[in-house]
Design a protein around this motif. Sequence first.
Motif, PDB file in Angstrom:
ATOM      1  N   TYR A 167      74.280  55.653 -33.282  1.00 49.60           N
ATOM      2  CA  TYR A 167      74.331  54.295 -33.817  1.00 49.60           C
ATOM      3  C   TYR A 167      73.097  53.476 -33.439  1.00 49.60           C
ATOM      4  O   TYR A 167      72.655  52.629 -34.201  1.00 49.60           O
ATOM      5  CB  TYR A 167      75.613  53.593 -33.367  1.00 49.60           C
ATOM      6  N   ALA A 168      72.552  53.729 -32.269  1.00 47.48           N
ATOM      7  CA  ALA A 168      71.381  52.963 -31.827  1.00 47.48           C
ATOM      8  C   ALA A 168      70.133  53.336 -32.626  1.00 47.48           C
ATOM      9  O   ALA A 168      69.235  52.506 -32.791  1.00 47.48           O
ATOM     10  CB  ALA A 168      71.140  53.190 -30.340  1.00 47.48           C
ATOM     11  N   LEU A 169      70.075  54.563 -33.110  1.00 48.42           N
ATOM     12  CA  LEU A 169      68.904  55.017 -33.848  1.00 48.42           C
ATOM     13  C   LEU A 169      69.081  54.864 -35.361  1.00 48.42           C
ATOM     14  O   LEU A 169      68.441  55.577 -36.139  1.00 48.42           O
ATOM     15  CB  LEU A 169      68.605  56.482 -33.504  1.00 48.42           C
ATOM     16  N   GLY A 170      69.922  53.937 -35.770  1.00 49.12           N
ATOM     17  CA  GLY A 170      70.199  53.737 -37.189  1.00 49.12           C
ATOM     18  C   GLY A 170      68.976  53.365 -37.996  1.00 49.12           C
ATOM     19  O   GLY A 170      68.851  53.732 -39.164  1.00 49.12           O
ATOM     20  N   LYS A 171      68.034  52.656 -37.406  1.00 54.83           N
ATOM     21  CA  LYS A 171      66.834  52.217 -38.130  1.00 54.83           C
ATOM     22  C   LYS A 171      65.772  53.313 -38.212  1.00 54.83           C
ATOM     23  O   LYS A 171      64.803  53.184 -38.956  1.00 54.83           O
ATOM     24  CB  LYS A 171      66.248  50.980 -37.464  1.00 54.83           C
ATOM     25  N   GLN A 172      65.934  54.371 -37.437  1.00 58.20           N
ATOM     26  CA  GLN A 172      64.947  55.458 -37.413  1.00 58.20           C
ATOM     27  C   GLN A 172      65.113  56.429 -38.580  1.00 58.20           C
ATOM     28  O   GLN A 172      64.251  57.250 -38.812  1.00 58.20           O
ATOM     29  CB  GLN A 172      65.052  56.235 -36.095  1.00 58.20           C
ATOM     30  N   LEU A 225      67.665  61.526 -40.326  1.00 57.77           N
ATOM     31  CA  LEU A 225      67.237  62.761 -39.663  1.00 57.77           C
ATOM     32  C   LEU A 225      67.221  62.594 -38.149  1.00 57.77           C
ATOM     33  O   LEU A 225      67.715  63.447 -37.406  1.00 57.77           O
ATOM     34  CB  LEU A 225      65.858  63.172 -40.180  1.00 57.77           C
ATOM     35  N   VAL A 226      66.679  61.478 -37.687  1.00 56.50           N
ATOM     36  CA  VAL A 226      66.631  61.206 -36.248  1.00 56.50           C
ATOM     37  C   VAL A 226      68.038  60.955 -35.716  1.00 56.50           C
ATOM     38  O   VAL A 226      68.400  61.446 -34.633  1.00 56.50           O
ATOM     39  CB  VAL A 226      65.702  59.998 -35.961  1.00 56.50           C
ATOM     40  N   GLN A 227      68.833  60.206 -36.478  1.00 60.06           N
ATOM     41  CA  GLN A 227      70.214  59.918 -36.055  1.00 60.06           C
ATOM     42  C   GLN A 227      70.996  61.209 -35.836  1.00 60.06           C
ATOM     43  O   GLN A 227      71.585  61.419 -34.779  1.00 60.06           O
ATOM     44  CB  GLN A 227      70.934  59.114 -37.144  1.00 60.06           C
ATOM     45  N   TRP A 228      71.016  62.046 -36.867  1.00 62.10           N
ATOM     46  CA  TRP A 228      71.801  63.288 -36.775  1.00 62.10           C
ATOM     47  C   TRP A 228      71.211  64.247 -35.754  1.00 62.10           C
ATOM     48  O   TRP A 228      71.941  64.993 -35.095  1.00 62.10           O
ATOM     49  CB  TRP A 228      71.914  63.938 -38.150  1.00 62.10           C
ATOM     50  N   GLY A 229      69.886  64.250 -35.624  1.00 64.73           N
ATOM     51  CA  GLY A 229      69.253  65.099 -34.616  1.00 64.73           C
ATOM     52  C   GLY A 229      69.680  64.704 -33.208  1.00 64.73           C
ATOM     53  O   GLY A 229      69.988  65.556 -32.373  1.00 64.73           O
ATOM     54  N   ALA A 230      69.707  63.390 -32.939  1.00 59.39           N
ATOM     55  CA  ALA A 230      70.137  62.917 -31.622  1.00 59.39           C
ATOM     56  C   ALA A 230      71.606  63.237 -31.379  1.00 59.39           C
ATOM     57  O   ALA A 230      71.990  63.666 -30.281  1.00 59.39           O
ATOM     58  CB  ALA A 230      69.897  61.412 -31.502  1.00 59.39           C
ATOM     59  N   LEU A 231      72.422  63.048 -32.396  1.00 62.86           N
ATOM     60  CA  LEU A 231      73.851  63.331 -32.247  1.00 62.86           C
ATOM     61  C   LEU A 231      74.088  64.813 -31.974  1.00 62.86           C
ATOM     62  O   LEU A 231      74.801  65.182 -31.032  1.00 62.86           O
ATOM     63  CB  LEU A 231      74.610  62.905 -33.503  1.00 62.86           C
ATOM     64  N   LEU A 232      73.470  65.671 -32.781  1.00 62.74           N
ATOM     65  CA  LEU A 232      73.674  67.114 -32.600  1.00 62.74           C
ATOM     66  C   LEU A 232      73.089  67.616 -31.290  1.00 62.74           C
ATOM     67  O   LEU A 232      73.681  68.483 -30.629  1.00 62.74           O
ATOM     68  CB  LEU A 232      73.087  67.869 -33.790  1.00 62.74           C
TER      69      LEU A 232
END
Length: 127
Positions: free
Chosen positions: A33-38, A41-48
């Motif tokens: 959620y914090a990387l929503g503006k990135q 790809l970055v969001q899902w990468g951080a989550l995974l």
Amino acid sequence: MATSPVETVTTPADKAKLLGAGVFVVAAIAGFYALGKQGPLVQWGALLAGLALAAALFLVSESGRQLIGFARDSWREMKKVVWPTRKETLQMTGYVFAFVVVMALFLWLTDKTLEWALYDLILGWRK
């Protein structure tokens, strides 16, 4: 009365591993959620990545090793299952359908007999 033993995490190292895995899960969700503006790809990468770290940390704990052992035993038992052939499957399906039809006719006949006995004979209500 037999009771199953309750397994608990006893060693401080295992507690730390499980706590670390929980922290990684929370951090992965928060990072998503914090990387929503990135971008996605970055969001899902951080989550995974966070969930993968949490899973790795969990699997090296005693609970994780027990889970892996349970999965291996389950897979071994699954290989022992003898599956029915196509012919056996079709025969059993036919038996089930035939039983359902017979049971439906029996219940319909019972319902109509009780309806006739109660409404026509006992109460005298003619339709």
